[in-house]
Design a protein around this motif. Structure first.
Motif, PDB file in Angstrom:
ATOM      1  N   ALA A  18       0.836  -1.203   0.000  1.00  0.00           N
ATOM      2  CA  ALA A  18       0.000   0.000   0.000  1.00  0.00           C
ATOM      3  C   ALA A  18       0.872   1.254   0.000  1.00  0.00           C
ATOM      4  O   ALA A  18       0.365   2.372  -0.077  1.00  0.00           O
ATOM      5  CB  ALA A  18      -0.918  -0.001   1.217  1.00  0.00           C
ATOM      6  N   SER A  77       0.911  10.732 -12.219  1.00  0.00           N
ATOM      7  CA  SER A  77       0.548  10.389 -10.843  1.00  0.00           C
ATOM      8  C   SER A  77      -0.969  10.445 -10.668  1.00  0.00           C
ATOM      9  O   SER A  77      -1.685  11.006 -11.507  1.00  0.00           O
ATOM     10  CB  SER A  77       1.198  11.369  -9.868  1.00  0.00           C
ATOM     11  OG  SER A  77       0.703  12.670 -10.107  1.00  0.00           O
ATOM     12  N   THR A  78      -1.407   9.904  -9.561  1.00  0.00           N
ATOM     13  CA  THR A  78      -2.821  10.010  -9.190  1.00  0.00           C
ATOM     14  C   THR A  78      -3.187  11.479  -9.045  1.00  0.00           C
ATOM     15  O   THR A  78      -4.252  11.928  -9.482  1.00  0.00           O
ATOM     16  CB  THR A  78      -3.053   9.315  -7.822  1.00  0.00           C
ATOM     17  OG1 THR A  78      -2.301   8.111  -7.770  1.00  0.00           O
ATOM     18  CG2 THR A  78      -4.510   9.037  -7.571  1.00  0.00           C
ATOM     19  N   SER A  79      -2.290  12.225  -8.400  1.00  0.00           N
ATOM     20  CA  SER A  79      -2.558  13.648  -8.144  1.00  0.00           C
ATOM     21  C   SER A  79      -2.783  14.404  -9.452  1.00  0.00           C
ATOM     22  O   SER A  79      -3.659  15.278  -9.539  1.00  0.00           O
ATOM     23  CB  SER A  79      -1.382  14.287  -7.407  1.00  0.00           C
ATOM     24  OG  SER A  79      -1.059  13.549  -6.260  1.00  0.00           O
ATOM     25  N   PHE A 104      -6.209  10.485   1.585  1.00  0.00           N
ATOM     26  CA  PHE A 104      -4.804  10.794   1.311  1.00  0.00           C
ATOM     27  C   PHE A 104      -4.751  12.222   0.722  1.00  0.00           C
ATOM     28  O   PHE A 104      -5.661  12.626  -0.009  1.00  0.00           O
ATOM     29  CB  PHE A 104      -4.246   9.779   0.307  1.00  0.00           C
ATOM     30  CG  PHE A 104      -2.769   9.879   0.125  1.00  0.00           C
ATOM     31  CD1 PHE A 104      -1.901   9.396   1.082  1.00  0.00           C
ATOM     32  CD2 PHE A 104      -2.239  10.483  -1.012  1.00  0.00           C
ATOM     33  CE1 PHE A 104      -0.523   9.501   0.930  1.00  0.00           C
ATOM     34  CE2 PHE A 104      -0.865  10.594  -1.177  1.00  0.00           C
ATOM     35  CZ  PHE A 104      -0.010  10.103  -0.201  1.00  0.00           C
ATOM     36  N   SER A 106      -3.557  13.659  -1.753  1.00  0.00           N
ATOM     37  CA  SER A 106      -3.812  13.821  -3.202  1.00  0.00           C
ATOM     38  C   SER A 106      -5.290  14.042  -3.490  1.00  0.00           C
ATOM     39  O   SER A 106      -5.660  14.756  -4.419  1.00  0.00           O
ATOM     40  CB  SER A 106      -3.392  12.564  -3.969  1.00  0.00           C
ATOM     41  OG  SER A 106      -2.068  12.264  -3.725  1.00  0.00           O
ATOM     42  N   SER A 150     -11.638   7.440  -2.244  1.00  0.00           N
ATOM     43  CA  SER A 150     -10.699   6.366  -2.532  1.00  0.00           C
ATOM     44  C   SER A 150     -11.477   5.062  -2.501  1.00  0.00           C
ATOM     45  O   SER A 150     -12.335   4.868  -1.626  1.00  0.00           O
ATOM     46  CB  SER A 150      -9.608   6.305  -1.459  1.00  0.00           C
ATOM     47  OG  SER A 150      -8.694   7.347  -1.648  1.00  0.00           O
ATOM     48  N   TYR A 154      -6.410   4.688   2.409  1.00  0.00           N
ATOM     49  CA  TYR A 154      -4.987   4.351   2.492  1.00  0.00           C
ATOM     50  C   TYR A 154      -4.517   4.014   3.910  1.00  0.00           C
ATOM     51  O   TYR A 154      -3.628   3.208   4.092  1.00  0.00           O
ATOM     52  CB  TYR A 154      -4.128   5.499   1.931  1.00  0.00           C
ATOM     53  CG  TYR A 154      -3.900   6.638   2.896  1.00  0.00           C
ATOM     54  CD1 TYR A 154      -4.886   7.577   3.147  1.00  0.00           C
ATOM     55  CD2 TYR A 154      -2.690   6.765   3.574  1.00  0.00           C
ATOM     56  CE1 TYR A 154      -4.681   8.612   4.038  1.00  0.00           C
ATOM     57  CE2 TYR A 154      -2.477   7.806   4.471  1.00  0.00           C
ATOM     58  CZ  TYR A 154      -3.477   8.722   4.697  1.00  0.00           C
ATOM     59  OH  TYR A 154      -3.263   9.734   5.582  1.00  0.00           O
ATOM     60  N   ASP A 179     -10.347   7.521  -6.573  1.00  0.00           N
ATOM     61  CA  ASP A 179      -8.903   7.308  -6.445  1.00  0.00           C
ATOM     62  C   ASP A 179      -8.739   5.809  -6.186  1.00  0.00           C
ATOM     63  O   ASP A 179      -9.063   5.315  -5.103  1.00  0.00           O
ATOM     64  CB  ASP A 179      -8.373   8.149  -5.274  1.00  0.00           C
ATOM     65  CG  ASP A 179      -6.909   7.870  -4.971  1.00  0.00           C
ATOM     66  OD1 ASP A 179      -6.396   6.819  -5.387  1.00  0.00           O
ATOM     67  OD2 ASP A 179      -6.287   8.697  -4.276  1.00  0.00           O
ATOM     68  N   GLN A 182      -5.366   2.223  -4.248  1.00  0.00           N
ATOM     69  CA  GLN A 182      -5.272   1.152  -3.249  1.00  0.00           C
ATOM     70  C   GLN A 182      -6.129  -0.059  -3.626  1.00  0.00           C
ATOM     71  O   GLN A 182      -6.271  -0.984  -2.828  1.00  0.00           O
ATOM     72  CB  GLN A 182      -5.677   1.678  -1.858  1.00  0.00           C
ATOM     73  CG  GLN A 182      -4.760   2.753  -1.307  1.00  0.00           C
ATOM     74  CD  GLN A 182      -3.352   2.241  -0.950  1.00  0.00           C
ATOM     75  OE1 GLN A 182      -3.025   1.067  -1.141  1.00  0.00           O
ATOM     76  NE2 GLN A 182      -2.508   3.127  -0.457  1.00  0.00           N
ATOM     77  N   ASP A 202      -1.903   5.718  -9.626  1.00  0.00           N
ATOM     78  CA  ASP A 202      -0.521   5.520 -10.046  1.00  0.00           C
ATOM     79  C   ASP A 202      -0.213   4.027  -9.991  1.00  0.00           C
ATOM     80  O   ASP A 202      -0.962   3.247  -9.383  1.00  0.00           O
ATOM     81  CB  ASP A 202       0.445   6.316  -9.153  1.00  0.00           C
ATOM     82  CG  ASP A 202       1.802   6.492  -9.834  1.00  0.00           C
ATOM     83  OD1 ASP A 202       1.833   7.161 -10.883  1.00  0.00           O
ATOM     84  OD2 ASP A 202       2.808   5.951  -9.354  1.00  0.00           O
ATOM     85  N   HIS A 204       2.511   2.380  -8.696  1.00  0.00           N
ATOM     86  CA  HIS A 204       3.601   1.873  -7.851  1.00  0.00           C
ATOM     87  C   HIS A 204       3.163   1.113  -6.601  1.00  0.00           C
ATOM     88  O   HIS A 204       3.993   0.783  -5.767  1.00  0.00           O
ATOM     89  CB  HIS A 204       4.520   3.034  -7.452  1.00  0.00           C
ATOM     90  CG  HIS A 204       3.856   4.092  -6.630  1.00  0.00           C
ATOM     91  ND1 HIS A 204       3.195   5.170  -7.179  1.00  0.00           N
ATOM     92  CD2 HIS A 204       3.748   4.243  -5.295  1.00  0.00           C
ATOM     93  CE1 HIS A 204       2.724   5.938  -6.206  1.00  0.00           C
ATOM     94  NE2 HIS A 204       3.045   5.393  -5.054  1.00  0.00           N
ATOM     95  N   LYS A 205       1.866   0.856  -6.500  1.00  0.00           N
ATOM     96  CA  LYS A 205       1.412   0.093  -5.323  1.00  0.00           C
ATOM     97  C   LYS A 205       1.042  -1.327  -5.756  1.00  0.00           C
ATOM     98  O   LYS A 205       1.896  -2.101  -6.132  1.00  0.00           O
ATOM     99  CB  LYS A 205       0.280   0.835  -4.623  1.00  0.00           C
ATOM    100  CG  LYS A 205       0.713   2.241  -4.129  1.00  0.00           C
ATOM    101  CD  LYS A 205      -0.372   2.899  -3.330  1.00  0.00           C
ATOM    102  CE  LYS A 205      -0.046   4.359  -3.043  1.00  0.00           C
ATOM    103  NZ  LYS A 205       1.031   4.555  -2.067  1.00  0.00           N
TER     104      LYS A 205
HETATM  105  C1  LIG Z   1      -5.197   6.892  -1.686  1.00  0.00           C
HETATM  106  C2  LIG Z   1      -3.926   7.388  -2.305  1.00  0.00           C
HETATM  107  N1  LIG Z   1      -3.974   8.245  -3.335  1.00  0.00           N
HETATM  108  C3  LIG Z   1      -2.856   8.677  -3.951  1.00  0.00           C
HETATM  109  C4  LIG Z   1      -1.614   8.269  -3.523  1.00  0.00           C
HETATM  110  C5  LIG Z   1      -0.381   8.728  -4.238  1.00  0.00           C
HETATM  111  O1  LIG Z   1      -0.622   9.770  -5.089  1.00  0.00           O
HETATM  112  P1  LIG Z   1       0.342  10.074  -6.348  1.00  0.00           P
HETATM  113  O2  LIG Z   1       0.151   8.961  -7.319  1.00  0.00           O
HETATM  114  O3  LIG Z   1      -0.141  11.360  -6.833  1.00  0.00           O
HETATM  115  O4  LIG Z   1       1.732  10.121  -5.816  1.00  0.00           O
HETATM  116  C6  LIG Z   1      -1.510   7.410  -2.445  1.00  0.00           C
HETATM  117  C7  LIG Z   1      -0.173   7.006  -1.948  1.00  0.00           C
HETATM  118  O5  LIG Z   1       0.041   6.687  -0.831  1.00  0.00           O
HETATM  119  C8  LIG Z   1      -2.687   6.940  -1.835  1.00  0.00           C
HETATM  120  O6  LIG Z   1      -2.631   6.068  -0.833  1.00  0.00           O
END
Ligand SMILES: Cc1ncc(COP(=O)(O)O)c(C=O)c1O
Length: 380
Positions: A18, A77-79, A104, A106, A150, A154, A179, A182, A202, A204-205
């Motif tokens: 996560a 990125s998610t953001s 989170f 973002s 989300s 998170y 979002d 997760q 994103d 990377h999780k």
């Molecule tokens: C719910 C959630 N959204 C977004 C992110 C990361 O955002 P970004 O992809 O913009 O770095 C995380 C990372 O911990 C997250 O847990």
């Protein structure tokens, strides 16, 4: 199929999917091969790189069951993706957006940043609510344009009832922005079946990709309603026709991709998503569920332990956050990290997030370290 894909160092236990996941061997190999190509021949084979990019779009479309790869934008990125929604939506003063209080950053900061446009950011403390979705929907009114959640929280791993939210949003003409970082790669998510309007994540999780490359899905009917906020050679309909003086945005989701793609990450993420699709989300989510329940069982055996994560049916995803009475959570987190148990400090406890491949033996090892190190952090 996956047993040789995660050769983590012996003794190291990775329970932070996560957070930032390890790469599978296939992603590592793809990047090594890509680097070797760059070293030996530069971009000679660029058309092949573009094929990999196209393949990634197709794979991501399959992953979320989008109607077409044309509905997929590759984002950094998610953001960034959430910002496309927040700054593209045609707000009118007095509109509001509703989201859970403990999102989170973002999925919080971006909505708060709209205050100067007269958009109210309404938060709901779903941790305190017996009926989280009910509380969110109750906070919506005739001026609510977007409900942003989300898929899985998170910090405490609470899994949202997306079908219920999507159905209510559709009825009330509120757009649902998810979002999904997760959830994607851990649990199935079908944007068309649900009727999700926007999705951001994103890679990377749970998708086991590198940081810096993610997916933005925008329901095709809404694509042209989002005003564009980034511009460049890559987002125009006639991409590659550099001499052309007039231009219009691409009709596909490529309109959200202003410039050159992150080709290194494209190669890695394409390999990771292929692995996930080959194993299948049914298998992956079953195994994650087994692993999370295994950890919960083990945690419950520790004297004074408590589980922060809500464990009711349907609410668990890949996260379990826990504490131990009398044990300082930041201290336990630091000790665990020093002892090479990758985890996170969240929601007042320690967050563990195993993936599908995490062996029981690794979780046993982690829990032994939890018991031992808790004694250094206040437990008698
Ligand atoms: C719910 C959630 N959204 C977004 C992110 C990361 O955002 P970004 O992809 O913009 O770095 C995380 C990372 O911990 C997250 O847990």
């Amino acid at each position: 199929m996956w047993h040789d894909q995660f050769p983590l160092r012996p003794g190291l236990v990775h329970l932070n999917h996560a957070g930032v996941s390890p790469w599978p061997r296939c992603a590592h190999d793809a990047v090594v091969e890509f680097a070797a190509q760059n070293l030996a021949q530069g971009s000679l084979d660029y058309p092949h790189w573009v094929q990999t990019e196209t393949h990634l779009r197709e794979a991501l479309a399959r992953l979320i069951n989008a109607a077409s790869p044309d509905d997929i934008a590759l984002v950094k990125s998610t953001s960034e993706a959430l910002s496309f929604v927040a700054y593209g939506y045609p707000w009118r003063p007095g509109d509001n957006v509703v989201y859970p209080l403990h999102e989170f950053p973002s999925n919080r900061v971006v909505w708060e940043s709209l205050a100067h446009r007269g958009v109210a950011a309404r938060t709901v403390d779903i941790r305190q609510a017996a009926d989280a979705e009910g509380a969110l929907l109750e906070a919506c009114d005739g001026d609510t344009r977007i409900l942003a959640v989300s898929a899985v929280q998170y910090a405490d791993g609470f899994r949202m009832d997306l079908p219920r939210l999507a159905e209510a949003c559709r009825r009330r003409r509120i757009l649902l922005c998810v979002d999904a970082i997760q959830q994607l790669g851990a649990l199935p998510l079908d944007v068309r079946d649900l009727g999700v309007d926007f999705l951001a994540a994103d890679g990377h999780k749970w998708l086991l990709g590198p940081e810096g490359l993610g997916v933005f899905y925008c329901r095709p009917e809404l694509r042209e309603r989002l005003e564009l906020t980034q511009f460049g050679w890559h987002m125009v309909e006639d991409m590659g026709d550099f001499d052309r003086a007039d231009w219009r945005p691409a009709s596909t989701a490529r309109r959200f991709e202003c410039g050159s793609p992150n080709m290194t990450a494209v190669h890695a993420l394409a390999a990771s998503v292929d692995l996930i699709l080959a194993i299948g989300l049914a298998t992956i989510s079953d195994r994650i569920s087994r692993n999370v329940n295994y950890l919960i069982e083990k945690i419950n055996k520790i004297k004074g332990s408590f589980i922060v994560t809500r464990t009711q049916p349907g609410r668990l995803a890949g996260i379990v956050t826990f504490g131990v009475d009398g044990v300082d959570a930041p201290c336990l987190y630091r000790r665990l990290m020093t002892a090479e148990v990758l985890c996170a400090q969240r929601a007042g406890g320690v967050r563990l997030s195993p993936h599908f491949y995490t062996p029981e033996s690794a979780m046993d090892e982690a829990m032994e370290r939890v018991v031992r190190l808790s004694r250094d952090c206040g437990a008698g």
